[in-house]
Each structure stands twice: as structure tokens, then as C-alpha cells.
Design a protein around this motif. Structure first.
Motif, PDB file in Angstrom:
ATOM      1  N   VAL A 196       3.167   7.073  -6.880  1.00 34.01           N
ATOM      2  CA  VAL A 196       3.632   6.232  -5.773  1.00 34.01           C
ATOM      3  C   VAL A 196       3.565   6.974  -4.443  1.00 34.01           C
ATOM      4  CG1 VAL A 196       5.590   4.908  -4.880  1.00 34.01           C
ATOM      5  CG2 VAL A 196       5.073   4.891  -7.329  1.00 34.01           C
ATOM      6  N   TRP A 197       3.804   8.262  -4.478  1.00 30.54           N
ATOM      7  CA  TRP A 197       3.738   9.087  -3.271  1.00 30.54           C
ATOM      8  C   TRP A 197       2.721  10.222  -3.489  1.00 30.54           C
ATOM      9  CZ3 TRP A 197       8.391   7.082  -5.052  1.00 30.54           C
ATOM     10  CH2 TRP A 197       9.113   6.274  -4.161  1.00 30.54           C
ATOM     11  N   PRO A 198       1.448   9.895  -3.743  1.00 24.68           N
ATOM     12  CA  PRO A 198       0.469  10.930  -4.101  1.00 24.68           C
ATOM     13  C   PRO A 198       0.197  11.937  -2.992  1.00 24.68           C
ATOM     14  CG  PRO A 198      -0.640   8.860  -3.659  1.00 24.68           C
ATOM     15  CD  PRO A 198       0.833   8.563  -3.674  1.00 24.68           C
ATOM     16  N   ASP A 199       0.408  11.547  -1.750  1.00 23.30           N
ATOM     17  CA  ASP A 199       0.139  12.441  -0.626  1.00 23.30           C
ATOM     18  C   ASP A 199       1.418  12.996  -0.011  1.00 23.30           C
ATOM     19  OD1 ASP A 199      -2.662  11.995  -0.801  1.00 23.30           O
ATOM     20  OD2 ASP A 199      -2.373  10.058   0.192  1.00 23.30           O
ATOM     21  N   HIS A 227       0.851  -1.190   0.000  1.00 25.00           N
ATOM     22  CA  HIS A 227       0.000   0.000   0.000  1.00 25.00           C
ATOM     23  C   HIS A 227       0.886   1.240   0.000  1.00 25.00           C
ATOM     24  CE1 HIS A 227      -3.029   2.969   1.197  1.00 25.00           C
ATOM     25  NE2 HIS A 227      -3.924   2.070   0.800  1.00 25.00           N
ATOM     26  N   ARG A 228       0.411   2.289  -0.617  1.00 22.57           N
ATOM     27  CA  ARG A 228       1.228   3.502  -0.733  1.00 22.57           C
ATOM     28  C   ARG A 228       1.597   4.110   0.616  1.00 22.57           C
ATOM     29  NH1 ARG A 228      -1.264   2.415  -5.147  1.00 22.57           N
ATOM     30  NH2 ARG A 228      -0.756   3.274  -7.194  1.00 22.57           N
ATOM     31  N   THR A 229       0.745   3.933   1.601  1.00 25.88           N
ATOM     32  CA  THR A 229       1.068   4.488   2.923  1.00 25.88           C
ATOM     33  C   THR A 229       2.306   3.842   3.517  1.00 25.88           C
ATOM     34  OG1 THR A 229      -0.452   2.913   3.986  1.00 25.88           O
ATOM     35  CG2 THR A 229      -1.335   5.092   3.389  1.00 25.88           C
ATOM     36  N   GLU A 230       2.628   2.638   3.044  1.00 25.95           N
ATOM     37  CA  GLU A 230       3.779   1.915   3.604  1.00 25.95           C
ATOM     38  C   GLU A 230       5.118   2.433   3.082  1.00 25.95           C
ATOM     39  OE1 GLU A 230       2.796  -2.538   4.428  1.00 25.95           O
ATOM     40  OE2 GLU A 230       1.853  -2.045   2.506  1.00 25.95           O
ATOM     41  N   VAL A 231       5.091   3.208   2.016  1.00 30.47           N
ATOM     42  CA  VAL A 231       6.360   3.714   1.469  1.00 30.47           C
ATOM     43  C   VAL A 231       6.593   5.168   1.816  1.00 30.47           C
ATOM     44  CG1 VAL A 231       6.304   2.062  -0.421  1.00 30.47           C
ATOM     45  CG2 VAL A 231       5.329   4.329  -0.762  1.00 30.47           C
ATOM     46  N   VAL A 232       5.622   5.793   2.495  1.00 31.95           N
ATOM     47  CA  VAL A 232       5.787   7.198   2.872  1.00 31.95           C
ATOM     48  C   VAL A 232       6.976   7.338   3.815  1.00 31.95           C
ATOM     49  CG1 VAL A 232       4.747   9.137   4.124  1.00 31.95           C
ATOM     50  CG2 VAL A 232       3.357   7.762   2.552  1.00 31.95           C
ATOM     51  N   VAL A 285      14.760   2.131  -1.071  1.00 28.95           N
ATOM     52  CA  VAL A 285      13.777   1.492  -1.946  1.00 28.95           C
ATOM     53  C   VAL A 285      13.680   2.320  -3.219  1.00 28.95           C
ATOM     54  CG1 VAL A 285      12.480   0.577   0.004  1.00 28.95           C
ATOM     55  CG2 VAL A 285      11.808   2.788  -1.000  1.00 28.95           C
ATOM     56  N   ALA A 286      13.028   1.762  -4.257  1.00 30.04           N
ATOM     57  CA  ALA A 286      12.905   2.485  -5.524  1.00 30.04           C
ATOM     58  C   ALA A 286      11.653   2.030  -6.255  1.00 30.04           C
ATOM     59  CB  ALA A 286      14.131   2.262  -6.398  1.00 30.04           C
ATOM     60  N   ALA A 287      11.026   2.951  -6.990  1.00 32.71           N
ATOM     61  CA  ALA A 287       9.926   2.623  -7.894  1.00 32.71           C
ATOM     62  C   ALA A 287      10.518   2.468  -9.289  1.00 32.71           C
ATOM     63  CB  ALA A 287       8.874   3.723  -7.874  1.00 32.71           C
ATOM     64  N   VAL A 288      10.322   1.291  -9.896  1.00 30.72           N
ATOM     65  CA  VAL A 288      10.983   0.981 -11.166  1.00 30.72           C
ATOM     66  C   VAL A 288       9.998   0.347 -12.146  1.00 30.72           C
ATOM     67  CG1 VAL A 288      13.316   0.730 -10.242  1.00 30.72           C
ATOM     68  CG2 VAL A 288      11.743  -1.202 -10.157  1.00 30.72           C
ATOM     69  N   PRO A 289      10.159   0.579 -13.449  1.00 26.98           N
ATOM     70  CA  PRO A 289       9.319  -0.096 -14.450  1.00 26.98           C
ATOM     71  C   PRO A 289       9.529  -1.604 -14.392  1.00 26.98           C
ATOM     72  CG  PRO A 289      10.486   1.766 -15.429  1.00 26.98           C
ATOM     73  CD  PRO A 289      11.088   1.532 -14.076  1.00 26.98           C
ATOM     74  N   ALA A 290       8.444  -2.348 -14.513  1.00 28.04           N
ATOM     75  CA  ALA A 290       8.496  -3.794 -14.325  1.00 28.04           C
ATOM     76  C   ALA A 290       9.431  -4.481 -15.310  1.00 28.04           C
ATOM     77  CB  ALA A 290       7.096  -4.379 -14.438  1.00 28.04           C
ATOM     78  N   GLY A 291       9.355  -4.116 -16.577  1.00 22.19           N
ATOM     79  CA  GLY A 291      10.157  -4.802 -17.582  1.00 22.19           C
ATOM     80  C   GLY A 291      11.640  -4.686 -17.332  1.00 22.19           C
TER      81      GLY A 291
END
Length: 300
Positions: free
Chosen positions: A219-222, A191-196, A247-253
Motif C-alpha cells: 500500500v505504501w511501496p515508496d 491510487h497509492r500516491t493518494e495515501v502517502v 485511514v487503514a488498509a484492511v482485508p476485504a472480508g
């Protein structure tokens, strides 16, 4: 009467002479060329006057090449072959069947529909020279605007008014976490709250401002994006994650293709964050090969 074109006259005379050199008979050569025999004789004499040397020995039975005439005939054949080949290349270029296409991939997207699109283009237009390179979205856009590239894959949004973008594919964003991180356990979605507030690594925004901002917004809308480190590319970014402190947000491919040890990939809860991959080109392009590639974006 309109004036004749000297260049066209020269080429016509060379063609007449080559046919006559093969037939060695004015009547047969004229018939093959579909012109009157006196007209052929007139053109060959004009060619001899132009060159200042006799090319033929004439008699009542026909004609024979002089020594110079044999050499001139050989050169004329090569000249006409070059002209014919160049004409064919120009026609192919105008029709989009030949020429050159300078293409750039984006570093964060290979495989899938991107590679499939390029493979289809190569299969259907093998005579087009495809010159490919790889770069981030920002330098790819700069290359298009400067005229150094014909087409480029980019990560939208790309706001430059001089470019057209067509979406090729959409790709899910995943969360890359160290293998020992609490979020790495199990198979549940994050859930997005877990990466805040979690320490995060990202590549420099100037590489692709549109994709950077879209990633953060999804990923961090708030808020709560806590950037502590930057790396030059996705591989180094994932290696930083494997180090155990970011941590990082990355494209799946890209993330799945790199398979960096020590990294676990987790999906987000709905709405699933995505980033697009698009093909971009200049509005004012005159390269027919670009139109051929763009046409492949539409279903047959």
C-alpha cells in the motif's frame, strides 16, 4: 516355544467365559469359539484357579453359573465391551477417523474458503473432536511450535522452519476511510500516491509481522506510511477510522463483515494489494487428523 502374554491370556479367558455363560454348554461354546472342547475346559479351570472361586456347576447335561459366576460374567461383559470400544477408537485414531484436532483461526480471516474447509472436514470426519479457538498469527504460530495446537490459520509469510504452510485463499486489501473524507466520494479506485502521508491506524506489528510488513510494502511501496495510532483488532481499527481522523488498509472480508457505520471502503488501482490466508502445521506432527485436513486442500 514363545512365552504367552499374560494380558492376552486373561482377555482370551474372559471371552471364553462370556461365551460359555451364554451357551451354558461346553460343546456348543467350543464350537462357537472354534476351539476344541478340552481346550475350553482347560481355560475355564485356569480362570477359576486364578480367581480362587468356582464359576460353574458342571454336570453331564451341561453347566450352570454359580452366584459368583453370574456376577463375574456381568463384569466380564462390561470389561470386554470397554476393550472393544477402546480398540475401535485406537484404530480410528491411527486411521485419522477419530481423535482430536486442536485448531486456531486467525482473527483477521473468517468465512469464505477458511470456513468452507473446516465445514468439509467436519462433514467428512464427524467422529473427530474439533477444538477451535481464535488468535492472531503470532500466538497461533507459538501455539503450533509449543505443541498446544495441531493446525492454525495464519497470515503468511511465516518464516519458522519447523512449520509447513499451505495457502488457502488470497484476499484483497481495501482502504478504509471516514465517511466524510475526500477519498470517500464517488466509486473510483484509490491510487497509492493518494495515501502517502495520510494519518493511518494499524494493529500492533507483533500480532502478525509478516502480514504487517506485506501490507505496508504493497500500500505504501515508496514510503509515506504515517502511523499515528494502534488498535488491538480490526473492529477497533475500523471504529478509529469512523472517528474521522485516520485511514487503514484492511482485508476485504473482515472489513465488509464488520460493517462499521461511518466507514467507507475503497479499492486500490492495479496492482491490487492482497494478503494470503494459509493453513500451518508442524513438520513433525503425528496426528492423523492433521493429514486428513491437509488432504482437503487438494481438489478431489
Amino acid at each position: 516355544m514363545a512365552a504367552s502374554d499374560p494380558g492376552r491370556d486373561d482377555l482370551r479367558r474372559w471371552r471364553y467365559f462370556v461365551v460359555l455363560a451364554e451357551e451354558l454348554h461346553f460343546t456348543r461354546a467350543a464350537a462357537r469359539l472354534r476351539i476344541a472342547q478340552p481346550a475350553l475346559s482347560q481355560q475355564i479351570r485356569a480362570l477359576e484357579r486364578q480367581l480362587g472361586v468356582p464359576l460353574l456347576h458342571r454336570d453331564s447335561h451341561g453347566c450352570a453359573l454359580t452366584g459368583v459366576g453370574e456376577q463375574v460374567a456381568a463384569e466380564a461383559r462390561r470389561l470386554l465391551a470397554d476393550v472393544d470400544a477402546a480398540t475401535a477408537r485406537i484404530r480410528d485414531l491411527v486411521g485419522g477417523r477419530g481423535g482430536r484436532l486442536r485448531l486456531a483461526y486467525t482473527r483477521s480471516a473468517r468465512g469464505g474458503r477458511v470456513d468452507a474447509l473446516v465445514a468439509r472436514f467436519r462433514e467428512r470426519h464427524p467422529e473427530v473432536e474439533l477444538v477451535a479457538e481464535t488468535g492472531w498469527t503470532a500466538p497461533n504460530v507459538a501455539g503450533l511450535l509449543a505443541g498446544r495446537l495441531d493446525v492454525a490459520f495464519v497470515r503468511p509469510p511465516v518464516p519458522e522452519p519447523g512449520l509447513t504452510c499451505r495457502t488457502v485463499d488470497a484476499e484483497e486489501l481495501l482502504l478504509a476511510v471516514p465517511a466524510g473524507h475526500p477519498l470517500a466520494a464517488g466509486r473510483r479506485r484509490v491510487h497509492r500516491t493518494e495515501v502517502v502521508g495520510l494519518p493511518a491506524v494499524m494493529w500492533p506489528r507483533e500480532n502478525g509481522p509478516g502480514m504487517f510488513d506485506r501490507t505496508i510494502a504493497q500500500v505504501w511501496p515508496d514510503g509515506g506510511f504515517h502511523l499515528v495510532r494502534q488498535e488491538p483488532d480490526d473492529e477497533q481499527l475500523l471504529r478509529a477510522v469512523a472517528g474521522g481522523d485516520v485511514v487503514a488498509a484492511v482485508p476485504a472480508g473482515r472489513a465488509r463483515a464488520l460493517k462499521v457505520p461511518g466507514v467507507r471502503l475503497r479499492r486500490f488501482t492495479a496492482p491490487v494489494p492482497t494478503v494470503d490466508i494459509a493453513l500451518a502445521w508442524r513438520h513433525d506432527t503425528t496426528n492423523p487428523a492433521v493429514r486428513r485436513l491437509v488432504a482437503l486442500l487438494d481438489p478431489d
